[in-house]
Design a protein around this motif. Structure first.
Motif, short mmCIF file in Angstrom:
data_model
loop_
_atom_site.label_atom_id
_atom_site.label_comp_id
_atom_site.label_asym_id
_atom_site.label_seq_id
_atom_site.Cartn_x
_atom_site.Cartn_y
_atom_site.Cartn_z
N GLY A 192 28.93 36.75 48.63
CA GLY A 192 29.39 35.36 48.62
C GLY A 192 30.75 35.21 49.29
O GLY A 192 31.63 36.05 49.11
N GLU A 193 30.87 34.16 50.08
CA GLU A 193 32.16 33.83 50.71
C GLU A 193 32.41 32.35 50.45
O GLU A 193 31.57 31.68 49.86
N SER A 194 33.55 31.86 50.94
CA SER A 194 33.83 30.44 50.72
C SER A 194 33.17 29.61 51.82
O SER A 194 33.84 29.01 52.65
N LYS A 195 31.83 29.65 51.85
CA LYS A 195 31.15 28.82 52.84
C LYS A 195 29.89 28.22 52.23
O LYS A 195 29.44 28.65 51.15
N ASP A 196 29.31 27.23 52.93
CA ASP A 196 28.20 26.47 52.35
C ASP A 196 26.83 26.89 52.87
O ASP A 196 25.81 26.35 52.43
N GLN A 211 32.03 24.25 46.67
CA GLN A 211 33.03 23.56 45.86
C GLN A 211 32.61 23.54 44.39
O GLN A 211 33.45 23.67 43.50
N ALA A 212 31.27 23.36 44.16
CA ALA A 212 30.79 23.18 42.80
C ALA A 212 30.56 24.50 42.06
O ALA A 212 30.80 24.59 40.86
N GLU A 213 30.07 25.50 42.77
CA GLU A 213 29.71 26.77 42.11
C GLU A 213 30.20 27.93 42.94
O GLU A 213 29.95 27.98 44.15
N LYS A 214 30.84 28.90 42.33
CA LYS A 214 31.29 30.08 43.07
C LYS A 214 30.12 31.06 43.21
O LYS A 214 29.56 31.53 42.22
N LEU A 215 29.71 31.34 44.45
CA LEU A 215 28.61 32.27 44.71
C LEU A 215 29.15 33.70 44.79
O LEU A 215 30.06 34.00 45.54
N ILE A 216 28.54 34.59 44.00
CA ILE A 216 28.95 36.00 44.05
C ILE A 216 28.17 36.75 45.14
O ILE A 216 28.74 37.36 46.01
N ASP A 217 26.85 36.67 45.04
CA ASP A 217 26.04 37.24 46.14
C ASP A 217 24.62 36.68 46.12
O ASP A 217 24.22 36.00 45.16
N ILE A 218 23.91 36.96 47.21
CA ILE A 218 22.49 36.59 47.31
C ILE A 218 21.72 37.90 47.49
O ILE A 218 22.00 38.67 48.42
N VAL A 219 20.78 38.15 46.60
CA VAL A 219 20.01 39.40 46.68
C VAL A 219 18.55 39.04 46.93
O VAL A 219 17.99 38.18 46.25
N ASN A 250 23.29 34.79 42.72
CA ASN A 250 24.15 35.04 41.56
C ASN A 250 25.42 34.21 41.68
O ASN A 250 26.25 34.47 42.55
N PHE A 251 25.53 33.21 40.81
CA PHE A 251 26.73 32.38 40.75
C PHE A 251 27.59 32.87 39.58
O PHE A 251 27.08 33.56 38.69
N ALA A 252 28.84 32.47 39.59
CA ALA A 252 29.74 32.86 38.50
C ALA A 252 29.20 32.37 37.16
O ALA A 252 29.35 33.02 36.13
#
Ligand SMILES: [Zn+2]
Length: 489
Positions: free
Chosen positions: A453-457, A431-439, A476-478
């Motif tokens: 990144g997906e819409s999950k926690d 909700q707070a930060e849009k995640l693009i990916d985890i590398v 990597n967040f937006a």
């Protein structure tokens, strides 16, 4: 006809290349000759140093028998740091990050076996040589603290630009100052009074075909070499052994016949001041004009280096050579010391240090400097004792960059468990930060795995099957990136 000649020439070249690859050759004789050419006084220094060795070994024999009080001084294993400087092709040839870990671990195991009379292939020692199977008594361990007190796996890797096996390396003729030891182009020595520095490099140009070369402390103390050069260089792909658990034969470019870790055993012999069994005199006997030997009594006179894996045909012995008879005296009753680690035989054909070789090395490392009996006449006794006085450097430690499981406030980022044995969970507040990916990256910056990144926690990433060690998780967040170190164990 022309074609045939070309073909013949081609196959000769191939043969030469293969032979150059498959015989042992260490750079010590050449280095000594080059130093003598520069300054003839070096020949005298070398002769004196060699002449002091038997006395140093004999001193240690007495010391071991009688000096029980002094010997109760605690001795730790010698901390070894491997400085690995390669190009990307060589890095791949070593088996990559996981191959390098296996190589370093197995190399330490080989040193400990060979220096403590524990090598399994001692069963191959002919009966006449059994009494000459010496125990050095020096132990080795990976250095787990660097000179600044940071955690270390016991090795460091620098990948230099270039992809050819011949472009990155060390040519002892054209680079009198070894570039691999300068921080700017390679990896600098760690405190030479506390660490045994081993560089794993390629030998190029005129040095092509060498397996190793050493800078000794006696050279440094006498002012012939710089202290930052002190240590050993070995050909990168001779590091480690295929013969120990976990080494996964067939991977990582271990190349017979130098695939059992004995190149470093041999060079470590030089580092602790012992010399080639034949005396580096190009085929002469010690009693010939210009002839030399290694300065030790229990290695028989020997004309020249032995190569390959000789078949020991003498009952109970090894081989005889042209120095067998000195007048009417048989100087080689059980043959020559071609099974010593200090000859040029293949890794699988060398199985021992002689007692004199062992005692000389022990006198350099296991005797406190200034201990009783140390006189000027005994040369360099105790010169490496300080390498045995730093047990703290050997204790495995977890890098301080590895957090237990802190929560990043803004993004809600939390990575757990850390350390992990395989799966890591990455929790975020979507909700707070849009995640693009985890590398996930290894310490060399290469991508190991990625999760979109997906819409999950919460995300689960499986690192099972990867080499143990430190990894970097980059989220990597937006609005920007957050990186964390994790330990896979
Ligand atoms: Zn050598």
């Amino acid at each position: 006809m022309k074609k045939l000649l070309l073909l013949l020439w081609g196959s000769m070249l191939l043969h030469t290349a293969l032979s150059a690859q498959h015989i042992r050759k260490c750079g010590m004789q050449r280095k000594h000759e080059a130093m003598i050419a520069k300054n003839p006084d070096y020949a005298r220094f070398l002769a004196n140093q060699k002449a002091s060795l038997q006395a140093a070994g004999d001193y240690y024999k007495q010391y071991k028998l009688h000096a029980t009080t002094e010997r109760s001084t605690a001795l730790s294993a010698v901390p070894v740091i491997f400085h690995i400087i390669v190009d990307s092709a060589q890095f791949y040839n070593m088996g990559g990050a996981s191959g390098i870990i296996r190589r370093c671990d197995s190399q330490i195991a080989v040193l400990n076996a060979d220096f403590n009379k524990q090598n399994a292939d001692s069963a191959l020692i002919p009966s006449g040589w059994k009494p000459l199977y010496g125990n050095v008594g020096i132990h080795f361990g990976l250095a787990h603290r660097d000179p600044s007190g940071n955690c270390s796996p016991g090795y460091e890797v620098r990948i230099l630009p270039g992809t050819s096996l011949t472009t990155v390396g060390y040519d002892i003729d054209s680079q009198p100052t070894p570039a691999e030891k300068m921080a700017a182009t390679g990896l600098a020595a760690w405190d030479v009074d506390k660490y045994y520095n081993v560089w794993c490099i390629n030998f190029t140009g005129a040095s092509n075909g060498l397996l190793g070369i050493t800078t000794t402390k006696s050279d440094v103390v006498a002012g012939w070499s710089n202290s930052w050069e002190m240590g050993v260089d070995i050909l990168y792909n001779t590091l480690g052994s295929t013969g120990f658990t976990g080494s996964a034969p067939g991977t990582g470019g271990w190349e017979a016949p130098f695939n059992l870790g004995r190149t470093l055993t041999h060079e470590t012999g030089h580092f602790f001041e012992i010399w080639h069994t034949w005396g580096d005199d190009d085929g002469l006997c010690p009693w010939n004009s210009g002839g030399a030997d290694d300065g030790l009594n229990d290695t028989p006179p020997e004309s020249d280096a032995q190569y390959g894996a000789p078949v020991y045909t003498l009952s109970g012995g090894t081989l005889n050579d042209g120095c067998k008879m000195n007048g009417s005296t048989n100087t080689q009753p059980v043959g020559i010391a071609c099974l010593s680690y200090m000859d040029y035989t293949d890794d699988n054909a060398m199985q021992l240090f002689t007692p004199d070789q062992a005692n000389v090395m022990a006198s350099m490392v296991l005797v406190p400097v200034g201990g009783s009996g140390t006189t000027a006449g005994e040369g360099t006794i105790g010169e490496h004792y300080n390498l045995t006085q730093n047990p703290g450097l050997l204790v495995v430690c977890t890098p301080s960059g590895v957090e237990a499981s802190p929560t990043e406030t803004r993004s809600g980022l939390r990575i757990f468990p850390n350390p992990t044995s395989g799966v890591i969970n990455v929790a975020v507040n979507s909700q707070a930060e849009k995640l693009i990916d985890i590398v996930v990256l290894d310490l060399l910056g290469r991508q190991v795995t990625v999760a979109k990144g997906e819409s999950k926690d919460q995300y689960s990433l499986d690192l099972g099957g990867m080499s143990k060690g430190i990894y970097i998780v980059k989220c990597n967040f937006a609005s920007g990136s957050i990186t964390r170190k994790i330990l896979l164990q």
